[in-house]
Enzyme design. Structure first.
Site, PDB file in Angstrom:
ATOM      1  N   GLY A 252      34.628  20.237  42.060  1.00 11.66           N
ATOM      2  CA  GLY A 252      34.856  19.237  41.008  1.00 11.66           C
ATOM      3  C   GLY A 252      35.006  19.883  39.640  1.00 11.66           C
ATOM      4  N   GLN A 253      35.196  19.033  38.637  1.00 16.71           N
ATOM      5  CA  GLN A 253      35.432  19.539  37.275  1.00 16.71           C
ATOM      6  C   GLN A 253      34.305  20.459  36.812  1.00 16.71           C
ATOM      7  OE1 GLN A 253      34.928  16.709  34.118  1.00 16.71           O
ATOM      8  NE2 GLN A 253      36.170  17.879  32.661  1.00 16.71           N
TER       9      GLN A 253
ATOM     10  N   ASP B  10      29.327  17.657  54.394  1.00 17.29           N
ATOM     11  CA  ASP B  10      29.353  16.218  54.154  1.00 17.29           C
ATOM     12  C   ASP B  10      27.911  15.792  53.911  1.00 17.29           C
ATOM     13  OD1 ASP B  10      29.504  13.519  54.150  1.00 17.29           O
ATOM     14  OD2 ASP B  10      30.422  13.308  56.138  1.00 17.29           O
TER      15      ASP B  10
ATOM     16  N   TYR C 254      29.410   2.781  39.468  1.00 18.89           N
ATOM     17  CA  TYR C 254      28.994   4.146  39.143  1.00 18.89           C
ATOM     18  C   TYR C 254      27.680   4.138  38.352  1.00 18.89           C
ATOM     19  CZ  TYR C 254      29.421   8.841  36.998  1.00 18.89           C
ATOM     20  OH  TYR C 254      29.218  10.130  36.572  1.00 18.89           O
TER      21      TYR C 254
ATOM     22  N   LYS D  80      23.925   5.538  39.318  1.00 19.90           N
ATOM     23  CA  LYS D  80      23.270   6.593  38.533  1.00 19.90           C
ATOM     24  C   LYS D  80      21.873   6.164  38.073  1.00 19.90           C
ATOM     25  CE  LYS D  80      26.051  10.041  38.904  1.00 19.90           C
ATOM     26  NZ  LYS D  80      25.599  11.202  39.711  1.00 19.90           N
TER      27      LYS D  80
HETATM   28  N1  SER Z   1      32.960  11.256  32.825  1.00 18.66           N
HETATM   29  C1  SER Z   1      32.325  10.203  33.556  1.00 18.66           C
HETATM   30  C2  SER Z   1      33.242   9.066  33.766  1.00 18.66           C
HETATM   31  O1  SER Z   1      34.069   8.853  32.934  1.00 18.66           O
HETATM   32  C3  SER Z   1      31.109   9.738  32.827  1.00 18.66           C
HETATM   33  O2  SER Z   1      30.001  10.326  33.405  1.00 18.66           O
HETATM   34  O3  SER Z   1      33.133   8.385  34.743  1.00 18.66           O
END
Ligand code: SER
Length: 317
Positions: A11-12, A52, A142, A146
């Site tokens: 990932g980033q 996974d 999301y 979190k």
């Molecule tokens: N960069 C993330 C998003 O935009 C924020 O944690 O979902």
């Protein structure tokens, strides 16, 4: 030497974090994992394995076989993708994090660092200089996942004395790997488009101010929190930030280097997400408890991003 396993390694953040950790801890001691075929950068100095996180047996076997001490659990479905596919976000973010915490508990590992996000805040959170301890009622899948991760991790710390740590990452700007499926991704895309086409259409409104951070600071706070003395940690989930800006602000900063750069605005569903998040963050708790301090602001980040990306893309400006 500690042995560290990182999920979501391609990932980033993972892509660059792996390099930093391998330099510090030795290539063989940092296990990069993910569900996809990895880019070369992840395999040249140390091992990469397909993993996974929803497969508990595979997870436990890998942790035991590689004698892991610390997990950095970066695999996550971000905000925009999460709104397109809430069920996927739930499974990956909630069930995946639960599996990680359970594995750390059962195998008695040293630490689980699982990132959180500014998305954990919601429309009822004060949006300016948002404090560390404040109402958190997010309205995206999301964000909901979190908040769950923070609460579950803190529960495991209290109940099982498990060393859980979390950072509420703001938008992260980077030149190596692209972000995937977030609301703050515009702040990376804008640099690619400015260099390649000299214009960019922002999917956030002109005045959508959000907290942000340049990758070197993101890597620094991640490693610093991982290495922080546990006895200093009163909290377990930390606000962190480096700067706040709007699409208009960053466009103006880019124009100082590329005067012909033009921006226009076509806000989409991600604007609605952005409106529920903080505009700026108070990260004084992280500063006090483990000495957090960022190095980059909008001006220095923009200059460095343009330099790095122009080299990478082979474009002069
Ligand atoms: N960069 C993330 C998003 O935009 C924020 O944690 O979902």
């Amino acid at each position: 030497m500690k042995r560290i396993l990182v999920t979501g390694a391609y990932g980033q953040i993972g892509t660059e974090l792996i390099g930093v950790l391998r330099k510090k801890y030795g290539g063989e001691n940092v296990i990069a994992t993910g569900r996809k075929k990895p880019p070369e950068i992840l395999t040249k100095d140390g091992p990469y394995y397909r993993l996974d996180i929803l497969d508990e047996n595979q997870l436990h076997t890998m942790l035991v076989d590689h004698d892991i001490d610390i997990i950095i659990h970066n695999a996550s479905v971000l905000s925009a993708t999460g709104e397109r596919n809430p069920q996927l976000a739930y499974r990956t973010n909630v069930e995946g994090s639960y599996n990680i915490l359970e594995a750390v508990r059962i195998l008695n590992l040293d630490q689980a660092l699982i990132p959180s996000s500014i998305a954990a805040f919601g429309p009822s959170t004060p949006q300016d200089n948002t404090p560390n301890d404040v109402i958190m009622r997010p309205t995206t899948m999301y964000g909901v996942t979190k908040v769950f991760v923070e609460l579950l991790g803190e529960y495991y710390t209290k109940r099982y004395d498990l060393d859980f740590r979390s950072l509420r990452y703001p938008g992260v700007i980077s030149s190596e790997a692209l972000p995937g499926g977030g609301t703050t991704d515009y702040a990376v895309e804008i640099f690619y488009e400015a260099l390649k086409n000299k214009k960019y259409t922002s999917f956030l409104a002109k005045d959508a101010m959000l907290p942000m951070m340049y990758m070197p600071d993101c890597l620094k706070c991640t490693v610093d929190l991982m290495e922080a003395d546990a006895s200093k940690l009163v909290h377990r989930s930390y606000n962190i930030t480096a700067m706040s800006f709007t699409p208009e602000d960053i466009a103006n900063e880019i124009k100082k280097h590329i005067p012909e750069f033009e921006i226009d605005y076509e806000p989409d569903f991600r604007q609605e997400i952005a409106e529920t998040w903080p505009r700026s963050i108070d990260d004084s708790v992280a500063r006090e408890e483990w000495g957090w301090t960022p190095d980059y602001d909008l001006t220095s980040m923009t200059k460095d991003m343009l330099e790095k990306l122009s080299k990478k893309l082979g474009v002069k400006y």
